[in-house]
Design a protein around this motif. Structure first.
Motif, PDB file in Angstrom:
ATOM      1  N   TRP A 240       0.820  -1.202   0.000  1.00 37.79           N
ATOM      2  CA  TRP A 240       0.000   0.000   0.000  1.00 37.79           C
ATOM      3  C   TRP A 240       0.858   1.257   0.000  1.00 37.79           C
ATOM      4  O   TRP A 240       0.552   2.228  -0.699  1.00 37.79           O
ATOM      5  CB  TRP A 240      -0.942  -0.001   1.202  1.00 37.79           C
ATOM      6  CG  TRP A 240      -2.197  -0.773   0.962  1.00 37.79           C
ATOM      7  CD1 TRP A 240      -2.568  -1.950   1.524  1.00 37.79           C
ATOM      8  CD2 TRP A 240      -3.256  -0.418   0.056  1.00 37.79           C
ATOM      9  NE1 TRP A 240      -3.790  -2.364   1.044  1.00 37.79           N
ATOM     10  CE2 TRP A 240      -4.238  -1.440   0.143  1.00 37.79           C
ATOM     11  CE3 TRP A 240      -3.472   0.650  -0.801  1.00 37.79           C
ATOM     12  CZ2 TRP A 240      -5.410  -1.411  -0.603  1.00 37.79           C
ATOM     13  CZ3 TRP A 240      -4.647   0.678  -1.552  1.00 37.79           C
ATOM     14  CH2 TRP A 240      -5.600  -0.352  -1.446  1.00 37.79           C
ATOM     15  N   LEU A 241       1.918   1.259   0.768  1.00 40.38           N
ATOM     16  CA  LEU A 241       2.783   2.440   0.815  1.00 40.38           C
ATOM     17  C   LEU A 241       3.423   2.719  -0.537  1.00 40.38           C
ATOM     18  O   LEU A 241       3.677   3.872  -0.889  1.00 40.38           O
ATOM     19  CB  LEU A 241       3.858   2.263   1.887  1.00 40.38           C
ATOM     20  CG  LEU A 241       3.355   2.220   3.336  1.00 40.38           C
ATOM     21  CD1 LEU A 241       4.521   1.968   4.285  1.00 40.38           C
ATOM     22  CD2 LEU A 241       2.629   3.509   3.714  1.00 40.38           C
ATOM     23  N   LYS A 242       3.666   1.676  -1.301  1.00 39.82           N
ATOM     24  CA  LYS A 242       4.225   1.872  -2.641  1.00 39.82           C
ATOM     25  C   LYS A 242       3.193   2.473  -3.595  1.00 39.82           C
ATOM     26  O   LYS A 242       3.546   3.177  -4.541  1.00 39.82           O
ATOM     27  CB  LYS A 242       4.756   0.550  -3.195  1.00 39.82           C
ATOM     28  CG  LYS A 242       6.062   0.103  -2.549  1.00 39.82           C
ATOM     29  CD  LYS A 242       6.594  -1.173  -3.180  1.00 39.82           C
ATOM     30  CE  LYS A 242       7.972  -1.516  -2.626  1.00 39.82           C
ATOM     31  NZ  LYS A 242       8.507  -2.779  -3.220  1.00 39.82           N
ATOM     32  N   LYS A 243       1.916   2.177  -3.355  1.00 36.54           N
ATOM     33  CA  LYS A 243       0.852   2.705  -4.220  1.00 36.54           C
ATOM     34  C   LYS A 243       0.577   4.184  -3.955  1.00 36.54           C
ATOM     35  O   LYS A 243       0.195   4.919  -4.868  1.00 36.54           O
ATOM     36  CB  LYS A 243      -0.445   1.921  -4.002  1.00 36.54           C
ATOM     37  CG  LYS A 243      -0.444   0.502  -4.511  1.00 36.54           C
ATOM     38  CD  LYS A 243      -1.778  -0.172  -4.196  1.00 36.54           C
ATOM     39  CE  LYS A 243      -1.786  -1.642  -4.567  1.00 36.54           C
ATOM     40  NZ  LYS A 243      -3.076  -2.295  -4.203  1.00 36.54           N
ATOM     41  N   LEU A 244       0.732   4.604  -2.683  1.00 40.16           N
ATOM     42  CA  LEU A 244       0.356   5.973  -2.324  1.00 40.16           C
ATOM     43  C   LEU A 244       1.421   6.957  -2.775  1.00 40.16           C
ATOM     44  O   LEU A 244       2.612   6.715  -2.604  1.00 40.16           O
ATOM     45  CB  LEU A 244       0.163   6.095  -0.814  1.00 40.16           C
ATOM     46  CG  LEU A 244      -0.912   5.227  -0.156  1.00 40.16           C
ATOM     47  CD1 LEU A 244      -1.001   5.556   1.330  1.00 40.16           C
ATOM     48  CD2 LEU A 244      -2.259   5.417  -0.828  1.00 40.16           C
ATOM     49  N   PRO A 245       1.005   8.114  -3.327  1.00 38.18           N
ATOM     50  CA  PRO A 245       1.980   9.158  -3.659  1.00 38.18           C
ATOM     51  C   PRO A 245       2.455   9.856  -2.393  1.00 38.18           C
ATOM     52  O   PRO A 245       1.819   9.755  -1.344  1.00 38.18           O
ATOM     53  CB  PRO A 245       1.162  10.114  -4.535  1.00 38.18           C
ATOM     54  CG  PRO A 245      -0.251   9.932  -4.089  1.00 38.18           C
ATOM     55  CD  PRO A 245      -0.365   8.488  -3.700  1.00 38.18           C
ATOM     56  N   PRO A 246       3.590  10.574  -2.448  1.00 36.99           N
ATOM     57  CA  PRO A 246       4.073  11.298  -1.274  1.00 36.99           C
ATOM     58  C   PRO A 246       3.048  12.312  -0.791  1.00 36.99           C
ATOM     59  O   PRO A 246       2.288  12.882  -1.584  1.00 36.99           O
ATOM     60  CB  PRO A 246       5.340  11.992  -1.770  1.00 36.99           C
ATOM     61  CG  PRO A 246       5.750  11.227  -2.977  1.00 36.99           C
ATOM     62  CD  PRO A 246       4.494  10.722  -3.598  1.00 36.99           C
ATOM     63  N   TYR A 247       3.053  12.530   0.515  1.00 33.65           N
ATOM     64  CA  TYR A 247       2.139  13.492   1.134  1.00 33.65           C
ATOM     65  C   TYR A 247       2.698  14.903   1.064  1.00 33.65           C
ATOM     66  O   TYR A 247       1.976  15.867   0.846  1.00 33.65           O
ATOM     67  CB  TYR A 247       1.893  13.072   2.585  1.00 33.65           C
ATOM     68  CG  TYR A 247       1.021  14.002   3.397  1.00 33.65           C
ATOM     69  CD1 TYR A 247      -0.167  14.516   2.873  1.00 33.65           C
ATOM     70  CD2 TYR A 247       1.363  14.353   4.687  1.00 33.65           C
ATOM     71  CE1 TYR A 247      -0.979  15.355   3.624  1.00 33.65           C
ATOM     72  CE2 TYR A 247       0.565  15.182   5.454  1.00 33.65           C
ATOM     73  CZ  TYR A 247      -0.608  15.684   4.905  1.00 33.65           C
ATOM     74  OH  TYR A 247      -1.406  16.515   5.660  1.00 33.65           O
ATOM     75  N   GLN A 248       4.011  15.043   1.239  1.00 29.72           N
ATOM     76  CA  GLN A 248       4.665  16.343   1.219  1.00 29.72           C
ATOM     77  C   GLN A 248       5.930  16.262   0.383  1.00 29.72           C
ATOM     78  O   GLN A 248       6.567  15.215   0.304  1.00 29.72           O
ATOM     79  CB  GLN A 248       5.036  16.787   2.642  1.00 29.72           C
ATOM     80  CG  GLN A 248       3.845  17.027   3.547  1.00 29.72           C
ATOM     81  CD  GLN A 248       4.278  17.319   4.982  1.00 29.72           C
ATOM     82  OE1 GLN A 248       5.090  16.586   5.542  1.00 29.72           O
ATOM     83  NE2 GLN A 248       3.750  18.369   5.564  1.00 29.72           N
ATOM     84  N   GLY A 249       6.280  17.380  -0.236  1.00 31.01           N
ATOM     85  CA  GLY A 249       7.519  17.453  -0.987  1.00 31.01           C
ATOM     86  C   GLY A 249       8.569  18.228  -0.218  1.00 31.01           C
ATOM     87  O   GLY A 249       8.249  19.115   0.571  1.00 31.01           O
ATOM     88  N   GLY A 250       9.833  17.881  -0.444  1.00 31.67           N
ATOM     89  CA  GLY A 250      10.909  18.601   0.224  1.00 31.67           C
ATOM     90  C   GLY A 250      12.162  17.770   0.287  1.00 31.67           C
ATOM     91  O   GLY A 250      12.337  16.824  -0.484  1.00 31.67           O
TER      92      GLY A 250
END
Length: 404
Positions: A240-250
């Protein structure tokens, strides 16, 4: 042997006075107190290891990085995650839930359904409402009964092939109800839905095994577990973590950056943008070590003893009503006195040195169900005593006499 008087010596704040009275701290569902071992670990970090992590070649940075990643391993072991990279360190339960909700924005479409329970903290309601607004998904609610238990028959009827995500707390912060999450997870998986469990209230009392539960996401906060505020964790199955896009950029969450394209780092760093609460992450592991030293079986047995004692004593007060009488519950008692506002009761108790929580406890739908503005909530931890419960009962009686 479980020795509560010896344990209490680990908590400096329990020896102070409030309004000239010995402190009786019964607001543990909001924030647990901090043992000296954890306080010492905080001081030790800033005295000896304070540096940014994962990026420096110098000794302090490498030592701080090692301590931070060792803590991740402790958290992995405690929750029995399969991989350490399935543990994402966050600022707390709310951050963890929002991370998942944001990620599902890319996975849901109009007409998809997600299910929440009627017993949720606002942190496990509002992010999903926002998700529905962004995607057109439909939010459905598992109802509760008068005892404060979820109606499982209705839950199974809500499930369908349109259900994509189910989320509920493990334990209600307002009522102490222990929800049947094993059944909830099993039934959700039968229709192909993922499950997120809010473990903020359960982790101080129970040692969850995420592999045994077969849960997809599990979230928790350190400050409920004798740790510092501002740090928590998200467990997510690797797939699941691989499917989800990042929450924040930086910083930290990237592999390569150019003005044309950015690629993301591998797990867990993909979800850990920016400089984290390094001290908090390290000390989260210290707090887990401390609680495991006390022993979760010991904690559960003793807190159940406190719950039974307090329930029986408070029931003797005429005009007092307890909300949340589930067969399976933990050491939380929400109550009101007839025709007396809970805030007024809480104010008098504070003058007696007794800390309780009053209001809707960020669970307003529960209060709406009972048609009340809020409750007085006394929540017990393994360092509380029956003598403190006696002080609470005496204080409630005094409040009733003064306010009736």
């Amino acid at each position: 042997m479980f020795d509560v008087l010896k344990i209490r010596k680990d908590f400096p704040i329990l020896s102070r006075k409030v309004n000239g009275k010995p402190l009786v701290y019964f607001d543990n569902a909001a924030t647990s107190q901090t043992p000296q071992q954890v306080i010492d670990a905080i001081v030790n970090y800033y005295a000896n290891y304070n540096a940014n992590i994962h990026r420096g070649v110098h000794t302090l940075s490498q030592e701080a990085t090692d301590l931070y990643e060792q803590s991740r391993l402790k958290i992995q072991a405690h929750f029995n995650a399969k991989f350490s990279h399935e543990i994402i360190l966050t600022s707390g339960t709310t951050h963890s839930i929002n991370l998942v909700a944001n990620g599902f924005s890319a996975l849901l479409k109009k007409g998809d359904e997600i299910i929440v329970s009627a017993l949720e903290h606002h942190s496990n309601i509002v992010p999903w409402q926002m998700l529905c607004e962004r995607t057109g998904a439909i939010l459905k609610v598992i109802p509760m009964n008068e005892a404060g238990e979820l109606v499982m028959e209705t839950y199974t009827n809500l499930l369908s092939n349109k259900t994509k995500l189910v989320f509920t707390n493990h334990i209600s912060n307002a009522l102490g109800t222990i929800n049947p999450i094993e059944y909830i997870i099993e039934k959700a998986h039968e229709v192909g839905a993922a499950v997120l469990i809010d473990g903020a209230q359960s982790c101080p009392h129970i040692k969850p095994d995420v592999q045994d539960l077969d849960v997809d996401f599990y979230v928790a906060s350190a400050h409920k577990m004798c740790g510092p505020t501002g740090v928590g964790m998200l467990y997510g199955k690797e797939e699941w973590l691989k499917k989800l896009p990042p929450y924040q950029g930086g910083g930290e969450m990237i592999a390569e950056v150019s003005f044309e394209k950015t690629t993301y780092a591998d797990l867990p760093h993909k979800f850990e943008a920016g400089t984290p609460n390094i001290c908090g992450g390290i000390v989260f592991g210290t707090a887990i070590d401390y609680m495991n030293t006390v022993g979760f079986k010991n904690i559960a047995a003793y807190e159940n003893e406190l719950l039974d004692y307090a329930t029986n004593q408070l029931k003797q007060i005429e005009g007092l009503k307890i909300y949340g009488t589930a067969k399976n519950k933990t050491s939380v008692i929400s109550f009101n006195l007839d025709n007396i506002h809970p805030y007024d009761v809480g104010t008098i108790l504070d003058k007696l040195g007794i800390a309780v929580r009053t209001g809707h406890h960020c669970a307003q739908p529960i209060m709406d169900f009972y048609c009340i503005p809020g409750t007085v909530r006394a929540s017990f931890a393994f360092y509380n005593t029956k003598e403190e419960i006696d002080a609470l009962v005496a204080g409630v009686k005094k409040a009733k006499m003064m306010l009736s």
